[in-house]
Enzyme design. Structure first.
Site, short mmCIF file in Angstrom:
data_model
loop_
_atom_site.label_atom_id
_atom_site.label_comp_id
_atom_site.label_asym_id
_atom_site.label_seq_id
_atom_site.Cartn_x
_atom_site.Cartn_y
_atom_site.Cartn_z
N GLU A 1 49.40 108.87 93.94
CA GLU A 1 50.30 107.96 94.66
C GLU A 1 50.67 106.80 93.75
OE1 GLU A 1 49.34 108.19 99.43
OE2 GLU A 1 48.60 106.48 98.29
N CYS A 2 51.96 106.54 93.62
CA CYS A 2 52.48 105.38 92.90
C CYS A 2 51.89 105.31 91.49
CB CYS A 2 52.22 104.10 93.70
SG CYS A 2 53.30 102.72 93.23
N GLY A 3 50.92 104.42 91.24
CA GLY A 3 50.34 104.37 89.91
C GLY A 3 49.72 105.68 89.49
#
EC number: 6.3.5.9
Length: 437
Positions: free
Chosen positions: A328-330
């Site tokens: 997720e994201c990073g």
């Protein structure tokens, strides 16, 4: 034991809600009150401050992303073995999106759903009697949301305090204290405008100063009395995110920090085991796990170390040959081929997906998202709808050749398009999942 509960709201962000909430949490804890914090909206930073203040786990409640029954279930869990719940509003008390009734994401939705009163924090800097007009407006804007009392913040002098307080009390709203302007009480900001409780070297000392200020400035007895007994019906876990596996290898260090407290709690309650590992320490996911989860965080600040973490990268690749990996994201950025940091230096990432990301040219992406999953994944089955949000400054500079992970729409249902990537057992996106739609 039946907890009492109170929502702490304000007209806008930056009014001092977080400082007041943290200070009150510690001040009540000093008195021996079993107090816990809750933050409304998609904010995984402030629950860490709440936990630091109380030494009890924090929680997010989001009325847009979470169905009412799930909100009840999570809130009741937070109230167990508690005497007082302080629920901190995100942004302004009534700020949310246009959506179905009581699903706007605003803290006022929770005030209605749980029938809870509000302690209104007013930043009175730059005004005097006008503070009474603002308080009056809040008290009469929505008859289903009760303003129990006001706290005045950042008053400049005793005279300023009296002018504001008299105007508010004349409008029929109690004032339970005034905090004089003090720059030392402001929480620090850093990368992305955020600082996590674990990153502040003197966080406990800062919380102690906040608690000292609340004890000196506010009527804690009146605030406790303003809270209402938290008698709500049992909720349901039907819309919660199911554990992505029985044994979950979870990346957890300074580069991977953003995981909603309710996810960890619900996964463990469902019988899953969470096995942390640190990519920054060059650790690979445990081979005995059946899924690997890379949460969001700050990989752009540690890109060089991640690029050099050969054991992590080779171990993750070996894991992904037979078991699902999701970022997720990073975490999604780390699954790509490269990551360009703020200085324009490009670092090789894991290459399990083919996209490339950059933090050199910052552009904010922020908002609620509805994601329809393209294929079976750790987040859900093909066609499932997951509610969550995006908050990132990084951008995809090369989309790669992978299939999209999901199709997303904004909080109002307006289509945005395909997002993220998936290849074999690896998937990821900038999207942060909160609950099932």
């Amino acid at each position: 034991m039946t907890a009492r509960a109170l929502i702490i709201g304000a007209p806008r962000s930056g009014s001092g809600k977080t400082s007041v909430t943290i200070g009150l949490l510690r001040a009540f804890a000093r008195r021996g009150v079993k107090v816990r914090g809750i933050k409304t909206g998609p904010d995984y930073i402030d629950p860490g401050f709440h936990e630091a203040a109380t030494h009890r786990p924090g929680l997010n409640l989001d009325s847009w992303a979470m169905a009412p029954d799930l909100l009840r279930h999570l809130a009741r869990g937070q109230a167990e073995d508690a005497e007082l719940l302080l629920i901190e509003s995100a942004m302004g008390l009534f700020d949310g999106i246009v959506s179905e009734e009581n699903r706007s994401g605003a803290a006022s939705d929770l005030a209605r759903l749980f029938r809870l009163p509000v302690l209104l924090v007013l930043d009175v800097s730059g005004q005097s009697q006008t503070a009474g007009v603002i308080a009056y407006g809040f008290a009469h804007y929505d008859p289903t949301v009760k303003i129990a009392a006001c706290v005045l913040n950042r008053a400049g002098s005793e005279r300023h305090k009296k002018l504001c307080g008299d105007a508010i009390q004349a409008a029929g709203i109690p004032v339970v204290g005034t905090i004089l302007r003090d720059p030392s009480l402001v929480l620090p900001e850093r990368h992305l405008g955020l600082v996590q409780a674990s990153e502040h070297p003197e966080m406990d000392a800062h919380i102690e100063r906040l608690a000292d200020a609340m004890e000196a400035s506010l009527d804690l007895d009146a605030i406790y009395a303003a809270a209402k007994p938290f008698n709500i019906p049992s909720g349901s876990t039907e819309k919660s995110l199911r554990p992505p596996g029985q044994r979950i290898a979870l990346a957890q260090d300074a580069a991977f920090t953003f995981l909603y407290p309710h996810l960890m709690r619900e996964w463990r309650s469902a019988g899953a085991e969470v096995v942390p590992f640190s990519p920054l320490a060059d650790e690979a996911p445990a081979v005995g796990c059946d899924v690997c989860w890379l949460p969001g965080g700050y990989p752009e600040l540690h890109a060089g170390r991640l690029a050099a973490a050969e054991n992590f990268k080779t171990g993750l690749a070996r894991f992904a040959e037979t078991k699902p990996v999701h970022g997720e994201c990073g975490g999604y950025m780390v699954l790509g081929e490269t990551l360009e940091d703020a200085d324009g230096v490009t670092h090789a990432m894991t290459g399990l997906l083919s996209h490339r990301t950059s933090f050199a040219k910052r552009k904010m992406n922020l908002g609620y998202r509805q994601a329809e999953i393209a294929e079976n994944s750790p987040l859900g089955r093909k066609g499932d709808t997951i509610r969550g949000h995006e908050f990132h400054y990084a951008s995809v500079v090369s989309p790669g050749t992978d299939q999209p992970f999901a199709t997303i729409a904004d909080g109002g249902g307006k289509p945005i398009g395909p997002t993220g990537g998936r290849r074999d057992l690896v998937s990821g996106a900038f999207f942060h999942a909160i609950a099932r739609g």
